[in-house]
Structure formats: C-alpha cells, structure tokens
Motif scaffolding. Sequence first.
Motif, short mmCIF file in Angstrom:
data_model
loop_
_atom_site.label_atom_id
_atom_site.label_comp_id
_atom_site.label_asym_id
_atom_site.label_seq_id
_atom_site.Cartn_x
_atom_site.Cartn_y
_atom_site.Cartn_z
N LYS A 1 -17.02 -8.85 -31.65
CA LYS A 1 -15.79 -8.37 -32.28
C LYS A 1 -15.86 -8.52 -33.80
N ASN A 2 -15.02 -7.78 -34.50
CA ASN A 2 -14.86 -7.96 -35.95
C ASN A 2 -13.89 -9.12 -36.16
N VAL A 3 -14.33 -10.14 -36.85
CA VAL A 3 -13.51 -11.34 -37.03
C VAL A 3 -13.32 -11.63 -38.51
N TYR A 4 -12.06 -11.85 -38.90
CA TYR A 4 -11.70 -12.19 -40.27
C TYR A 4 -10.72 -13.36 -40.24
N GLY A 5 -10.48 -13.97 -41.40
CA GLY A 5 -9.51 -15.04 -41.41
C GLY A 5 -9.06 -15.47 -42.78
N TYR B 1 -16.30 -17.70 -30.97
CA TYR B 1 -16.41 -17.10 -29.63
C TYR B 1 -16.32 -15.57 -29.72
N PHE B 2 -15.30 -15.08 -30.43
CA PHE B 2 -15.12 -13.63 -30.50
C PHE B 2 -16.18 -12.96 -31.37
N MET C 1 0.52 -8.58 -23.11
CA MET C 1 -0.46 -8.52 -24.19
C MET C 1 -1.52 -7.47 -23.90
N THR C 2 -2.01 -6.82 -24.94
CA THR C 2 -3.07 -5.84 -24.82
C THR C 2 -4.31 -6.47 -24.18
N ASN C 3 -5.00 -5.72 -23.34
CA ASN C 3 -6.24 -6.21 -22.75
C ASN C 3 -7.23 -6.57 -23.86
N LEU C 4 -7.80 -7.77 -23.77
CA LEU C 4 -8.72 -8.22 -24.82
C LEU C 4 -9.93 -7.31 -24.95
N GLU C 5 -10.29 -6.63 -23.87
CA GLU C 5 -11.44 -5.73 -23.94
C GLU C 5 -11.19 -4.58 -24.91
N ASN C 6 -9.91 -4.24 -25.11
CA ASN C 6 -9.57 -3.15 -26.02
C ASN C 6 -9.44 -3.61 -27.47
N ILE C 7 -9.44 -4.92 -27.68
CA ILE C 7 -9.32 -5.47 -29.03
C ILE C 7 -10.67 -5.38 -29.73
N GLU C 8 -10.68 -4.75 -30.89
CA GLU C 8 -11.92 -4.62 -31.66
C GLU C 8 -11.99 -5.61 -32.82
N THR C 9 -10.80 -5.98 -33.34
CA THR C 9 -10.74 -6.82 -34.53
C THR C 9 -9.72 -7.95 -34.34
N LEU C 10 -10.10 -9.15 -34.78
CA LEU C 10 -9.19 -10.28 -34.73
C LEU C 10 -9.08 -10.90 -36.12
N TYR C 11 -7.85 -11.25 -36.50
CA TYR C 11 -7.60 -11.91 -37.79
C TYR C 11 -6.95 -13.25 -37.51
N PHE C 12 -7.59 -14.32 -37.96
CA PHE C 12 -7.12 -15.68 -37.70
C PHE C 12 -6.42 -16.23 -38.94
N LEU D 1 -5.74 -3.49 -41.68
CA LEU D 1 -4.41 -3.01 -42.04
C LEU D 1 -3.80 -2.08 -41.00
N SER D 2 -4.61 -1.55 -40.12
CA SER D 2 -4.09 -0.72 -39.03
C SER D 2 -3.84 -1.59 -37.81
N LYS D 3 -2.72 -1.37 -37.12
CA LYS D 3 -2.37 -2.18 -35.96
C LYS D 3 -3.23 -1.88 -34.74
N GLU D 4 -3.87 -0.72 -34.73
CA GLU D 4 -4.59 -0.29 -33.53
C GLU D 4 -5.79 -1.18 -33.25
N ASN D 5 -5.82 -1.72 -32.03
CA ASN D 5 -6.93 -2.55 -31.55
C ASN D 5 -7.17 -3.80 -32.40
N VAL D 6 -6.08 -4.29 -33.04
CA VAL D 6 -6.17 -5.50 -33.87
C VAL D 6 -5.27 -6.58 -33.25
N LEU D 7 -5.79 -7.79 -33.17
CA LEU D 7 -5.01 -8.93 -32.69
C LEU D 7 -4.99 -10.00 -33.78
N VAL D 8 -3.79 -10.49 -34.09
CA VAL D 8 -3.63 -11.56 -35.07
C VAL D 8 -3.40 -12.88 -34.31
#
Length: 453
Positions: free
Chosen positions: A32-36, A26-27, A1-12, A69-76
């Motif tokens: 971090k940018n958080v959406y859901g 928490y995030f 998994m990508t290092n969480l430090e590199n994750i800028e956006t999370l979608y729940f 919509l971009s996969k870069e630095n995004v974690l779902v």
Amino acid sequence: MTNLENIETLYFVGIGGIGMSALARYFKMLGKNVYGYDKTSTELTDELISEGIPVVFLDAVSEIPKGVLSKENVLVVRTPAVSQNNSILKFFYSEGFEIVKRAELLGIISKNSLCLAVAGTHGKTTTSAILGHLMAECNMPVTAFLGGIAENYNSNFIFRGSQIMVVEADEFDRSFLQLTPDIACVTSMDADHLDIYGDAMEVNNAFLTFSRLVDKEENVFIKNDLPLLGMTVAVEEAADYEAQNIRIVDGAYCFDLKTPNLRLNNLTYLLPGRHNLLNAVMALGMALRAGASKDCLPEALASFRGVKRRFSYKIRTDNLVLIDDYAHHPTELDALFQAVDEMYPEDCKQIVFQPHLFSRTRDFGQAFAKSLSQFDEVVLLDIYPAREEPIDGITSQWLLDQVEAYSKRLVFKSALPEILLKSKCRIKLLVGAGDIGAEVSSITKKLRYETGN
C-alpha cells in the motif's frame, strides 16, 4: 468500513507512535501507499522514512501529499494521542475522509486470523514480544504488532505469515474491546488511566468484558490472583501454568514449566525480574495453546533478548551498570526494584525517574513515593505532561517531598550526566515513559567516555 482490499493509500496521523508505526510497516509490506504525520522527528520516524514511508512534521494541510487529497481508496488512521485540534486531522474530517482509530484498524485486520491478544496494565509489551518471538522461531505463520522495539528484530513488527496475529490489547480508552481474540491473556489489572475510567472498579469491569470476548475459558490465561475466569499462571505458586524450581545460572533464570498436560524442564530465560518470568510463562502457555511444538520452545525462549527500554542494559561492567526502563506506575517500579535487587543485592542503586502524567502522579503519589524510597538515591525530573494540562499543586517537588530515600533531589535533564557521574552508586537506572528515553543514548555515550566503560 470500506473493504481493506480496496484501500490503496493510508495516512497515519501520529505515525511515530509505537503502535501506529507497526501498522504503517504492515501496510507498507502489503504494497500500500503509506504516509504520515507526527509532531516530532525521532529515531523511529527516521527508520520509517528510510523504509520508504514519507513522514512530515509540520501540522499544515499544505504538507499532505497530493496523492492523499482525494478521498477515493484512502483510509486515514488516527491515534488518541493526537489532539482533535490538529490541522491535518481537522482537514480529513471536514472533507469527509474515512477515518478510523488505530485500535479499530487492528481489530479489523486481526479478525480473519487466529488472534492472540495480550492484555494487562503492565507486561503487555514484553509478553507479546516473547510470544511473537516464540511463534516465529517455531516457524509458525505469525504477524506480531508490538508496543516496543524487540531486540531480536530491532523492530516493533514481526512478519512470518498472516494466519496468526499477536496483538497488544491496550486498555487505554477501552481500545482492547475492539478486538475479537481467539486466545488471550491478562498479565495484570492494577488501577491506571483513571483519567479515562474514573476508578479501579471500572478498570476491572473493562478487563472482565475483554476476557469474555474469548469463547472458551481454557483459551484465557490470567495471573493467578486476578478475579477472572481462565487458566491461571504463576511463579512458584500453585497454578495451571507455573514456573517451578527457579534458580539463577550465569545471570539468567533457569526454571521448569509445569502445565496441565506436560512439563518442560531446564528452560533458560535471560530477562531479570519475577514479573518478567511471569510474562515468559504466560507467553509459553499461549504459544502451546496456539499449536507451537513443545520441542522448539526451549531454544526459542533462550534466544529471546528482550525489548528496548524494558530493563535494557546500556552498560554492564564490573564497576558500572546502566539500565534503561519504561516503568511509569508504582507496581512497575516495584517490579523493577525486585529485579535489580535480585541481580545486584549488595550494590548501591540510583534511580533517575521522570513521572508521566499529572493525573497519574496525583492518583498514585503516595505509592510512587513508597516505591522510589526503596532505592538508595532518587533523582526526579519534572513531570512529563503528554496529553495533559498541569494540575495545581501536583509537581515533582510535591512527590519528592514524600520520598524517604537516603539521597534525593530534583534536577533538569541537562544536569543528568553530571549527576550520574558524581554518584558512587554502581547501579544506575534511567526510568520513565516520557522523553527521558530520548536522553538515554547521549547519557550512555557520556558515561562510557568519562568512565572508560
């Protein structure tokens, strides 16, 4: 998994779930940018929105923010409660986004801290809430992810630092095996989630595997009658950690705590029920093991006010007591009856119960009927299906036919205020893990208005 430090956006996907929303908070706190997305608006999703976390309720790809919509630095992050047929989730999979389950993410973020994991088919939420509160009140650097709303914080998330993490170790879908606990407990080990495990033996095997994730047996706390190795915990029974000399003073428990190394006398604990007292002893043992000072624990425990929907008093007067509880298993119903009967032994008790899951109702039908029959009046709602399709022949009427209470009936939710008002029982309980929880506020207001309480 990508290092969480590199994750800028999370979608729940399923952000309104109690465990998911704690992680989202928490995030968000980390910047971090958080959406859901969730299928329905609730009080909890309203709170997330007010905290700056956008939430959508329409399952459509068009609802996904452009920044996601971009996969870069995004974690779902997804929960098993959301179907694989969910359009938003299918989009993320088809586009190759990095996707993790909630339990996996919880395991990752707790790996580099002192991880205190609370497991058990019953008691996880209350025990973890007590533990998180004890650590916070003792000024320890703790983050706690809770499976319920702690009354002291009006939140399912406590943050006082990140060196220690308190997490609920959920047995559903074997999620708790994703964790790497340093200190752990098992509060109970009853057969449940048989739609996942198949039989009780597999449930036991999963808990055994979980307990062995901890390096040292002295760092595992277990209810004293469980077939696991560790430090035993009990209420007025011989154990390594034991509640002794129990009495009720001004509606609260007063007790002494005996441990292998010390004794704490005259502790005060507000929550009723011997099962809740066991949860308190479990949390005290884990807190001591994690380094909490024995001097701060008595005051910290006395100030713990409980968890919403865990024996939550909504009305408490001389002529009416209304209690809200999450119980959804026969063992939990038995514990609930013990608690209310100990506090109100002479009063008539009416329970409104919403069975949760067709499979659980089928698997424990006889046990449910026996538990419910302890109450004077039993009111059943239709089974809440959650993730399941109906099972032929398994209905609330089928369950009600097995109940032997003095008074019993099956009703629609819309009839509840009238049913509760007409009952002469002083003690009234609203119980279940389904959407009955959404009715509690309006029912409470109605009863207050009509009775002057």
